[in-house]
Design a protein around this motif. Structure first.
Motif, mmCIF file in Angstrom:
data_model
loop_
_atom_site.group_PDB
_atom_site.id
_atom_site.type_symbol
_atom_site.label_atom_id
_atom_site.label_comp_id
_atom_site.label_asym_id
_atom_site.label_seq_id
_atom_site.Cartn_x
_atom_site.Cartn_y
_atom_site.Cartn_z
ATOM 1 N N VAL A 62 0.830 -1.202 0.000
ATOM 2 C CA VAL A 62 0.000 0.000 0.000
ATOM 3 C C VAL A 62 0.864 1.251 0.000
ATOM 4 O O VAL A 62 1.989 1.250 0.498
ATOM 5 N N LEU A 76 -5.322 4.885 1.814
ATOM 6 C CA LEU A 76 -4.223 4.024 1.393
ATOM 7 C C LEU A 76 -4.652 3.322 0.113
ATOM 8 O O LEU A 76 -5.799 2.903 -0.027
ATOM 9 N N ASP A 119 -3.606 0.555 -3.242
ATOM 10 C CA ASP A 119 -2.835 -0.605 -3.690
ATOM 11 C C ASP A 119 -1.841 -0.129 -4.755
ATOM 12 O O ASP A 119 -2.237 0.408 -5.794
#
Length: 58
Positions: free
Chosen positions: A3, A42, A44
């Motif tokens: 992340v 956050l 990916d």
């Protein structure tokens, strides 16, 4: 899952941090919102990099 924060996502996408957060709030980017008053998003890293790749190829 690796992340990254909104600032790193913005850098990779070539947009502002505010744009990344607006897109996350609108559901255009998948994000996990952390708890708390400021509740950072956050993202990916793989998803952000895949979205940034077409720009890099252009």
């Amino acid at each position: 899952m690796d992340v990254i924060g909104a600032a790193e996502a913005a850098r990779l996408l070539g947009v502002s941090k505010a744009t990344v957060n607006r897109r996350a709030a609108a559901g255009q980017l998948t994000a996990v919102k952390m708890p708390g008053v400021t509740g950072a998003h956050l993202f990916d890293r793989d998803e952000i990099e895949s979205l940034a790749k077409p720009k890099a190829d252009a």
